[in-house]
Design a protein around this motif. Structure first.
Motif, PDB file in Angstrom:
ATOM      1  N   GLU A  23       0.829  -1.198   0.000  1.00  0.00           N
ATOM      2  CA  GLU A  23       0.000   0.000   0.000  1.00  0.00           C
ATOM      3  C   GLU A  23       0.873   1.261   0.000  1.00  0.00           C
ATOM      4  OE1 GLU A  23      -3.332   1.646   2.963  1.00  0.00           O
ATOM      5  OE2 GLU A  23      -3.476  -0.488   2.478  1.00  0.00           O
ATOM      6  N   HIS A  24       0.523   2.194  -0.866  1.00  0.00           N
ATOM      7  CA  HIS A  24       1.224   3.475  -0.892  1.00  0.00           C
ATOM      8  C   HIS A  24       0.774   4.301   0.302  1.00  0.00           C
ATOM      9  CE1 HIS A  24       1.175   2.586  -5.381  1.00  0.00           C
ATOM     10  NE2 HIS A  24       2.420   2.459  -5.004  1.00  0.00           N
ATOM     11  N   ASP A  25       1.681   5.102   0.827  1.00  0.00           N
ATOM     12  CA  ASP A  25       1.325   6.001   1.912  1.00  0.00           C
ATOM     13  C   ASP A  25       1.797   7.401   1.551  1.00  0.00           C
ATOM     14  OD1 ASP A  25       4.070   5.905   2.278  1.00  0.00           O
ATOM     15  OD2 ASP A  25       3.979   4.971   4.242  1.00  0.00           O
ATOM     16  N   ALA A  26       1.588   8.330   2.468  1.00  0.00           N
ATOM     17  CA  ALA A  26       1.943   9.727   2.207  1.00  0.00           C
ATOM     18  C   ALA A  26       3.435   9.884   1.958  1.00  0.00           C
ATOM     19  CB  ALA A  26       1.504  10.597   3.381  1.00  0.00           C
ATOM     20  N   ILE A  27       4.256   9.121   2.664  1.00  0.00           N
ATOM     21  CA  ILE A  27       5.713   9.234   2.498  1.00  0.00           C
ATOM     22  C   ILE A  27       6.122   8.757   1.105  1.00  0.00           C
ATOM     23  CG2 ILE A  27       7.947   8.387   3.326  1.00  0.00           C
ATOM     24  CD1 ILE A  27       6.628   8.285   6.143  1.00  0.00           C
ATOM     25  N   ALA A  28       5.589   7.622   0.658  1.00  0.00           N
ATOM     26  CA  ALA A  28       5.935   7.115  -0.676  1.00  0.00           C
ATOM     27  C   ALA A  28       5.514   8.102  -1.752  1.00  0.00           C
ATOM     28  CB  ALA A  28       5.276   5.755  -0.906  1.00  0.00           C
ATOM     29  N   CYS A  29       4.325   8.677  -1.605  1.00  0.00           N
ATOM     30  CA  CYS A  29       3.839   9.655  -2.592  1.00  0.00           C
ATOM     31  C   CYS A  29       4.691  10.919  -2.573  1.00  0.00           C
ATOM     32  CB  CYS A  29       2.381   9.996  -2.331  1.00  0.00           C
ATOM     33  SG  CYS A  29       1.255   8.645  -2.696  1.00  0.00           S
ATOM     34  N   SER A  30       5.081  11.352  -1.387  1.00  0.00           N
ATOM     35  CA  SER A  30       5.916  12.545  -1.266  1.00  0.00           C
ATOM     36  C   SER A  30       7.271  12.325  -1.928  1.00  0.00           C
ATOM     37  CB  SER A  30       6.094  12.911   0.211  1.00  0.00           C
ATOM     38  OG  SER A  30       6.916  14.034   0.341  1.00  0.00           O
ATOM     39  N   ILE A  31       7.862  11.161  -1.697  1.00  0.00           N
ATOM     40  CA  ILE A  31       9.159  10.845  -2.308  1.00  0.00           C
ATOM     41  C   ILE A  31       9.021  10.798  -3.827  1.00  0.00           C
ATOM     42  CG2 ILE A  31      10.875   9.011  -2.594  1.00  0.00           C
ATOM     43  CD1 ILE A  31      10.446   8.421   0.430  1.00  0.00           C
ATOM     44  N   ALA A  32       7.967  10.183  -4.322  1.00  0.00           N
ATOM     45  CA  ALA A  32       7.761  10.087  -5.765  1.00  0.00           C
ATOM     46  C   ALA A  32       7.552  11.479  -6.377  1.00  0.00           C
ATOM     47  CB  ALA A  32       6.579   9.180  -6.074  1.00  0.00           C
ATOM     48  N   SER A  33       6.740  12.307  -5.720  1.00  0.00           N
ATOM     49  CA  SER A  33       6.501  13.660  -6.216  1.00  0.00           C
ATOM     50  C   SER A  33       7.796  14.465  -6.213  1.00  0.00           C
ATOM     51  CB  SER A  33       5.440  14.352  -5.364  1.00  0.00           C
ATOM     52  OG  SER A  33       5.192  15.641  -5.844  1.00  0.00           O
ATOM     53  N   ASN A  34       8.563  14.345  -5.134  1.00  0.00           N
ATOM     54  CA  ASN A  34       9.834  15.052  -5.032  1.00  0.00           C
ATOM     55  C   ASN A  34      10.793  14.594  -6.131  1.00  0.00           C
ATOM     56  OD1 ASN A  34      11.790  16.780  -3.980  1.00  0.00           O
ATOM     57  ND2 ASN A  34      12.565  15.218  -2.608  1.00  0.00           N
ATOM     58  N   ALA A  35      10.844  13.297  -6.377  1.00  0.00           N
ATOM     59  CA  ALA A  35      11.727  12.768  -7.419  1.00  0.00           C
ATOM     60  C   ALA A  35      11.349  13.323  -8.787  1.00  0.00           C
ATOM     61  CB  ALA A  35      11.661  11.241  -7.434  1.00  0.00           C
ATOM     62  N   ALA A  45       4.903  15.123 -11.260  1.00  0.00           N
ATOM     63  CA  ALA A  45       4.930  15.613  -9.880  1.00  0.00           C
ATOM     64  C   ALA A  45       3.527  15.987  -9.414  1.00  0.00           C
ATOM     65  CB  ALA A  45       5.877  16.817  -9.761  1.00  0.00           C
ATOM     66  N   ILE A  46       2.776  16.632 -10.279  1.00  0.00           N
ATOM     67  CA  ILE A  46       1.396  17.011  -9.944  1.00  0.00           C
ATOM     68  C   ILE A  46       0.515  15.770  -9.834  1.00  0.00           C
ATOM     69  CG2 ILE A  46      -0.652  18.221 -10.788  1.00  0.00           C
ATOM     70  CD1 ILE A  46       1.344  20.286 -11.992  1.00  0.00           C
ATOM     71  N   THR A  52      -1.676  11.234  -3.843  1.00  0.00           N
ATOM     72  CA  THR A  52      -1.644  11.408  -2.388  1.00  0.00           C
ATOM     73  C   THR A  52      -3.031  11.742  -1.863  1.00  0.00           C
ATOM     74  OG1 THR A  52       0.640  12.214  -2.555  1.00  0.00           O
ATOM     75  CG2 THR A  52      -0.513  12.657  -0.502  1.00  0.00           C
ATOM     76  N   ARG A  53      -3.713  12.664  -2.532  1.00  0.00           N
ATOM     77  CA  ARG A  53      -5.067  13.041  -2.114  1.00  0.00           C
ATOM     78  C   ARG A  53      -6.041  11.872  -2.252  1.00  0.00           C
ATOM     79  NH1 ARG A  53      -4.058  17.066  -5.374  1.00  0.00           N
ATOM     80  NH2 ARG A  53      -3.211  18.923  -4.461  1.00  0.00           N
ATOM     81  N   GLN A  54      -5.900  11.088  -3.307  1.00  0.00           N
ATOM     82  CA  GLN A  54      -6.784   9.937  -3.515  1.00  0.00           C
ATOM     83  C   GLN A  54      -6.631   8.899  -2.411  1.00  0.00           C
ATOM     84  OE1 GLN A  54      -5.839   8.561  -7.455  1.00  0.00           O
ATOM     85  NE2 GLN A  54      -6.737  10.363  -8.434  1.00  0.00           N
ATOM     86  N   LEU A  55      -5.441   8.859  -1.804  1.00  0.00           N
ATOM     87  CA  LEU A  55      -5.189   7.929  -0.699  1.00  0.00           C
ATOM     88  C   LEU A  55      -5.598   8.524   0.647  1.00  0.00           C
ATOM     89  CD1 LEU A  55      -1.698   6.592  -1.840  1.00  0.00           C
ATOM     90  CD2 LEU A  55      -3.873   5.371  -1.907  1.00  0.00           C
ATOM     91  N   TRP A  56      -6.274   9.668   0.604  1.00  0.00           N
ATOM     92  CA  TRP A  56      -6.767  10.360   1.799  1.00  0.00           C
ATOM     93  C   TRP A  56      -5.654  10.927   2.667  1.00  0.00           C
ATOM     94  CZ3 TRP A  56     -11.660  11.597   1.466  1.00  0.00           C
ATOM     95  CH2 TRP A  56     -12.488  10.806   0.662  1.00  0.00           C
ATOM     96  N   TYR A  57      -4.524  11.252   2.043  1.00  0.00           N
ATOM     97  CA  TYR A  57      -3.447  11.938   2.737  1.00  0.00           C
ATOM     98  C   TYR A  57      -3.373  13.352   2.179  1.00  0.00           C
ATOM     99  CZ  TYR A  57      -1.878   7.244   4.001  1.00  0.00           C
ATOM    100  OH  TYR A  57      -1.809   5.976   4.475  1.00  0.00           O
ATOM    101  N   SER A  58      -2.739  14.211   2.921  1.00  0.00           N
ATOM    102  CA  SER A  58      -2.522  15.564   2.433  1.00  0.00           C
ATOM    103  C   SER A  58      -1.071  15.696   1.975  1.00  0.00           C
ATOM    104  CB  SER A  58      -2.802  16.573   3.559  1.00  0.00           C
ATOM    105  OG  SER A  58      -2.576  17.874   3.092  1.00  0.00           O
ATOM    106  N   PRO A  59      -0.858  16.155   0.745  1.00  0.00           N
ATOM    107  CA  PRO A  59       0.522  16.378   0.298  1.00  0.00           C
ATOM    108  C   PRO A  59       1.208  17.375   1.231  1.00  0.00           C
ATOM    109  CG  PRO A  59      -1.010  16.604  -1.533  1.00  0.00           C
ATOM    110  CD  PRO A  59      -1.827  16.531  -0.282  1.00  0.00           C
TER     111      PRO A  59
END
Length: 128
Positions: A23-35, A45-46, A52-59
């Motif tokens: 399962e993806h989490d906010a940290i994985a999405c943040s790292i991917a967006s940053n990369a 990146a967008i 991230t939002r779809q997974l109910w996390y806040s970027p």
């Protein structure tokens, strides 16, 4: 991987996580967006901000700023400005780096009225 500008490797790992059912989490999405931001791939990146939002996390501010930086390099100042506004809407506190990247994006396109507005906005939010 991110610091070595190996954004492709980060995206491969992200995809492999999905393939293996991790399962993806906010940290994985943040790292991917940053990369993607470091790799100057503003659309990707967008897209990770959206994932991230779809997974109910806040970027976070780092993810947003990376996307803004990628927009700056791609000369997509309206998108950079929209992302800064979206940070506010998502209740993510923009920092001096977020504002500076957005101002640089607008300034590079000679959008001085936006640069001045951003300076005023920084001051009104007490961002130094």
């Amino acid at each position: 991987l991110v610091k070595g500008h190996r954004w492709e490797g980060v995206l491969e790992l992200f995809s492999e996580m999905q393939t293996r059912g991790v399962e993806h989490d906010a940290i994985a999405c943040s790292i991917a967006s940053n990369a993607c931001g470091v790799g100057k791939h503003w659309v990707a990146a967008i897209q990770f901000l959206d994932v991230t939002r779809q997974l109910w996390y806040s970027p976070d501010a780092i993810s947003y700023t990376s996307a803004i930086g990628a927009c700056q390099v791609a000369r997509k100042w309206p998108v950079a400005l929209a992302l800064l506004h979206q940070m506010h809407d998502d209740k993510v506190r923009a920092n001096v780096v977020s504002f500076t990247a957005t101002m640089s994006s607008c300034g590079g396109a000679h959008q001085w009225e936006h640069v001045l507005w951003l300076l005023w906005e920084m001051r009104s939010r007490c961002i130094q």
